[in-house]
Design a protein around this motif. Structure first.
Motif, PDB file in Angstrom:
ATOM      1  N   ASN A  93       0.990  -1.107   0.332  1.00 58.16           N
ATOM      2  CA  ASN A  93       0.001  -0.095  -0.088  1.00 58.16           C
ATOM      3  C   ASN A  93       1.094   1.185   0.155  1.00 58.16           C
ATOM      4  O   ASN A  93       1.546   1.588   1.075  1.00 58.16           O
ATOM      5  CB  ASN A  93      -0.869  -0.073   1.315  1.00 58.16           C
ATOM      6  CG  ASN A  93      -2.063   1.046   1.217  1.00 58.16           C
ATOM      7  OD1 ASN A  93      -1.903   2.184   0.389  1.00 58.16           O
ATOM      8  ND2 ASN A  93      -2.778   1.071   2.228  1.00 58.16           N
ATOM      9  N   TYR A 115      -5.240   2.209   7.011  1.00 60.65           N
ATOM     10  CA  TYR A 115      -5.358   2.157   5.537  1.00 60.65           C
ATOM     11  C   TYR A 115      -4.847   3.217   4.755  1.00 60.65           C
ATOM     12  O   TYR A 115      -4.550   3.473   3.655  1.00 60.65           O
ATOM     13  CB  TYR A 115      -6.983   1.866   5.022  1.00 60.65           C
ATOM     14  CG  TYR A 115      -7.613   0.929   5.618  1.00 60.65           C
ATOM     15  CD1 TYR A 115      -7.488  -0.146   4.833  1.00 60.65           C
ATOM     16  CD2 TYR A 115      -8.336   0.826   6.898  1.00 60.65           C
ATOM     17  CE1 TYR A 115      -8.290  -1.268   5.020  1.00 60.65           C
ATOM     18  CE2 TYR A 115      -8.904  -0.330   7.396  1.00 60.65           C
ATOM     19  CZ  TYR A 115      -8.942  -1.461   6.435  1.00 60.65           C
ATOM     20  OH  TYR A 115      -9.746  -2.453   6.770  1.00 60.65           O
ATOM     21  N   TYR A 443      -4.455   0.155  -2.647  1.00 64.97           N
ATOM     22  CA  TYR A 443      -4.657   1.576  -2.146  1.00 64.97           C
ATOM     23  C   TYR A 443      -5.866   2.011  -1.915  1.00 64.97           C
ATOM     24  O   TYR A 443      -6.704   1.717  -2.779  1.00 64.97           O
ATOM     25  CB  TYR A 443      -3.751   2.215  -3.336  1.00 64.97           C
ATOM     26  CG  TYR A 443      -3.749   3.776  -3.000  1.00 64.97           C
ATOM     27  CD1 TYR A 443      -2.922   4.474  -2.079  1.00 64.97           C
ATOM     28  CD2 TYR A 443      -4.568   4.399  -3.896  1.00 64.97           C
ATOM     29  CE1 TYR A 443      -2.932   5.616  -1.979  1.00 64.97           C
ATOM     30  CE2 TYR A 443      -4.656   5.763  -3.435  1.00 64.97           C
ATOM     31  CZ  TYR A 443      -3.721   6.627  -2.494  1.00 64.97           C
ATOM     32  OH  TYR A 443      -3.869   7.843  -2.455  1.00 64.97           O
ATOM     33  N   TYR A 456      -6.814  -2.255  -6.430  1.00 66.38           N
ATOM     34  CA  TYR A 456      -6.230  -3.282  -5.868  1.00 66.38           C
ATOM     35  C   TYR A 456      -5.539  -4.285  -7.116  1.00 66.38           C
ATOM     36  O   TYR A 456      -6.009  -3.965  -8.309  1.00 66.38           O
ATOM     37  CB  TYR A 456      -6.888  -4.106  -5.002  1.00 66.38           C
ATOM     38  CG  TYR A 456      -8.138  -4.916  -5.794  1.00 66.38           C
ATOM     39  CD1 TYR A 456      -8.360  -5.996  -6.556  1.00 66.38           C
ATOM     40  CD2 TYR A 456      -9.303  -4.144  -5.732  1.00 66.38           C
ATOM     41  CE1 TYR A 456      -9.379  -6.365  -7.166  1.00 66.38           C
ATOM     42  CE2 TYR A 456     -10.562  -4.453  -6.450  1.00 66.38           C
ATOM     43  CZ  TYR A 456     -10.674  -5.553  -7.296  1.00 66.38           C
ATOM     44  OH  TYR A 456     -11.645  -6.006  -7.756  1.00 66.38           O
TER      45      TYR A 456
END
Length: 556
Positions: A93, A115, A443, A456
Motif C-alpha cells: 500500500n 489504511y 491502495y 487493488y
C-alpha cells in the motif's frame, strides 16, 4: 579422537610400562576435556534499521539509473556492496503511514486497521509490533527521527521523533518528542536525527545486551529542503529526464491520466519562491500552497508551458537529490561509527524506504500507484556473519515480511502470528522452492492527496494486473518483460486472454489468503469513512470475488 588414540600407542612404545598408565590417563583426560567442550552460543546480533521517507530506487546509484554519476550515493551503496541488494521488494500500500504500519506489524492494512494517511485515524497502539518483541526479549531498543503514525511509539527504551505537522516534522529547527517531552532543536533534521542515534550508541555501549536501533529520516519527503551546503549543488547543470517524462497516458486516461501529481502541481513552497512581504494568516497559507490545486500553475513569467514544466522538474529533482545527499552522508556517519567501535561484524544494517517515489517518471512526483516506481522499495542488508558481499536477490518480497525476518535474524521466537514470512533463507542465498511468486496490492486513499483512484491488484515477476474501482471500473494489465515502463495497457489484447484469467484467479486466492475479500461497496466505505461519499453506490453490489469469478467465466 582417532589421532589421539594413535598418539597414545606411539607414546606407550616410548616410555616404561609403569609410566604408561599415568601418561595415558593424562592424555585421555585432556582429550575427553577437549571433546566435551561445547561451542559458546553465538552472540545475538545488533540491528540498525534505517528508513528514509520517499526514498526511491532511481535515486540510489547502487541500482544504476540516470542520476548515478551526477548524484552518487557511495555510503548507501556500501551497504549493498558489503551485503545483499534486493531488486523486487514491494510495498503492499504505497503510502507512508500504512506502509510503516505493515512493517511494524507484519500484516496488511485490513488487519492492522491503518489504511490511509489523510484523516486515516491513528495507528492502533495496542497492536503487537516487532520492536515490542525485541524489547520484551532482552534487546535495548531506540527510535530516532520520523514516526508518523499519530501515536506515541511503543517498544522503545528511548525515542525522539518528529512531533509537528501531524508528526510529519520539519527539515529545519524541528520539534522532537523526546521520551514524552517536546524539545525544539536547532539545525537540519537529517543531521540531528543521526546525532541523537550516535549519542545513544555511545552512551549505552558499555551494556552487554544487543540493541535494535530504528533510525528514520524525514528526508527526502516533500517539501524537499536541502541542507544549506547543498542548496546550489547542481546549479549550473541540467538534470537528465526520465524516459517516460512525456507520458501522454494513452490507454490509461482515467487512471494515470487523471491525477494531481504531475509537474503542474508543485506549489510556491515546493519551488522555493521568495515569499512576498507582509503576508499573514490565510493569505500567507494561500500563497504558500498556491499551485497544489487544479488550474494553479507556478512558473516564472514569460515561460511557455513546456519551459515551465521543465523548470519545475529541474527545481524539484535538484532539491530532492540534494536531500538524498544528506541521507547518504549520515548513513556514512553510522557506518563509520560501527567500524571505529568494532561493531561491524555483529551488526545487521538495513536500509530501505516506506515505498518508492516518482522522480518525473510518467511526468509524476509522489507515489500511491501499483506502478513500478512507487511499488518497488529500495532494500539492502549488510551482515558479515551471514551475507556474502556483493550478493543480489530478485525474489518477490513484501513489506509485511520485514518483521518476521528481523525476529528470525535475531533468533527470537514469538507466538504472535503474522501474515508476512521470514526471508532469512534468501539472505543465505537459498530461495525455498515454495517461495511466493506474486504479491497482493491495495491502495485506498481518495481523493486527497493527489487524486489517485483506489485500486487493488497483483504483481508477479512478469505481470502487473490492477483494478481501479472507486467511481470508475477500469482494469489494467502490463507485461513487464516487454513493457518495463508500463506504457501499454494490454487488458483488451486477445493474445493475453489466458494470462488475464490466470492472474485474476491468483488475485482472488491472495485476497482470500490475506482476509481482504470484501465487496467493492465495503472497499469504498473504507475510503468514504474519512472523506465522505463522492458517488452513490448501488445496494446489493456483487463482491470482488463474484466479479473475478464472472470475468474468469467470460474468459473461458
Amino acid at each position: 579422537m582417532n589421532q589421539i588414540k594413535k598418539d597414545l600407542i606411539l607414546i606407550s612404545k616410548m616410555i616404561p610400562f609403569k609410566q604408561i598408565t599415568i601418561s595415558a590417563f593424562v592424555l585421555i583426560f585432556i582429550s575427553c576435556n577437549i571433546s566435551s567442550k561445547k561451542p559458546k552460543p553465538e552472540k545475538k546480533p545488533n540491528i540498525i534499521y534505517i528508513m528514509a521517507d520517499d526514498l526511491t530506487i532511481q535515486a540510489i546509484s547502487a541500482y544504476g539509473g540516470i542520476y548515478k554519476d551526477i548524484a552518487p550515493t557511495p555510503n548507501i551503496d556500501k551497504i549493498a556492496n558489503d551485503g545483499m541488494l534486493f531488486h523486487d521488494v514491494l510495498c503492499n500500500n504505497a503510502i507512508c503511514g500504512p506502509s510503516r504500519a505493515s512493517i511494524l506489524t507484519g500484516d496488511y492494512s485490513n488487519l492492522n486497521g491503518y489504511y490511509k494517511n489523510e484523516n486515516g485515524g491513528k495507528f492502533n497502539d495496542t497492536l503487537w509490533t516487532f520492536p515490542q518483541e525485541f524489547q520484551k526479549q532482552g534487546y535495548r531498543t531506540s527510535l530516532f527521527g520520523k514516526w508518523h503514525l499519530g501515536t506515541t511509539p511503543k517498544g522503545f527504551d528511548t525515542f525522539k521523533y518528529h512531533n509537528t505537522a501531524g508528526q510529519q516534522g520539519l527539515y529545519w529547527d524541528p520539534i522532537y518528542n523526546e521520551n514524552g517531552v517536546d524539545v525544539k532543536e536547532k539545525g537540519y533534521s537529517t543531521n540531528l536525527s543521526t546525532e541523537f542515534a550516535l549519542n545513544w550508541l555511545e552512551n549505552s555501549k558499555q551494556s552487554n545486551d544487543p540493541f535494535l536501533m530504528v533510525l528514520q529520516f524525514k528526508a527526502p519527503h516533500r517539501p524537499w529542503e536541502p541542507d544549506t551546503k547543498y542548496e546550489q549543488l547542481w546549479e549550473n547543470i541540467d538534470m537528465p529526464y526520465p524516459a517516460t517524462f512525456n507520458d501522454n497516458y494513452e490507454g490509461r486516461e482515467m487512471t494515470a491520466g487523471n491525477t494531481e501529481m504531475t509537474m503542474e502541481y508543485f506549489s510556491n513552497k515546493d519551488m522555493k519562491l521568495p515569499e512576498p512581504a507582509g503576508l499573514e494568516g490565510t493569505e500567507k497559507l494561500k500563497w504558500t500552497f498556491y499551485g497544489a490545486r487544479p488550474g494553479e500553475v507556478v512558473q516564472p513569467e514569460g515561460m511557455s508551458d513546456e519551459e515551465g514544466r521543465k523548470w519545475r522538474y529541474q527545481t524539484y529533482i535538484k532539491d530532492y537529490l540534494a536531500c538524498v545527499k544528506s541521507v547518504d552522508d549520515n548513513v556514512g556517519r553510522v557506518l563509520s561509527y560501527l567500524k571505529e567501535n568494532n561493531l561491524e561484524d555483529n551488526t545487521i544494517v538495513i536500509l530501505t524506504s516506506d515505498q518508492g517515489f516518482y522522480l518525473g517518471d510518467h511526468g509524476f512526483f509522489d507515489k500511491r500507484f501499483i506502478y513500478e516506481e512507487s511499488l518497488r522499495m529500495p532494500f539492502m542488508v549488510k551482515f558479515p556473519r551471514m551475507i556474502k558481499p556483493g550478493s543480489v536477490n530478485e525474489d518477490i518480497i513484501s513489506n509485511i515480511d520485514f518483521a518476521p525476518t528481523l525476529l528470525d535474524l535475531a533468533g527470537l521466537k514469538t507466538d504472535h502470528k503474522m501474515q508476512g514470512t521470514s526471508f532469512v533463507p534468501l539472505l543465505e542465498g537459498k530461495t525455498p522452492k515454495d517461495w511466493q511468486d506474486a504479491m497482493y496490492y491495495h491502495y485506498y486513499e481518495f481523493p486527497y492527496w493527489h487524486h489517485v483512484q483506489p485500486h487493488y491488484g497483483i504483481r508477479t515477476q512478469k505481470y502487473t494486473l490492477a483494478h481501479f474501482y472507486y467511481n470508475i471500473d477500469v482494469w489494467e494489465l502490463y507485461d513487464l518483460e516487454k513493457d518495463p515502463n508500463q506504457l501499454n495497457n494490454i487488458i483488451n489484447d486477445s493474445s493475453y486472454k489466458e494470462v488475464v484469467a490466470e492472474l485474476k484467479g491468483q488475485l482472488k486466492e491472495l485476497m482470500v489468503k490475506y482476509e481482504n475479500n470484501k465487496s467493492l461497496e465495503e472497499f469504498r466505505m473504507i475510503t468514504d469513512k474519512d472523506f465522505g461519499k463522492i458517488v452513490e453506490q448501488k445496494s446489493n453490489e456483487p463482491s470482488v470475488q463474484d466479479l473475478l469469478r464472472k470475468d474468469n467465466q467470460k474468459m473461458n
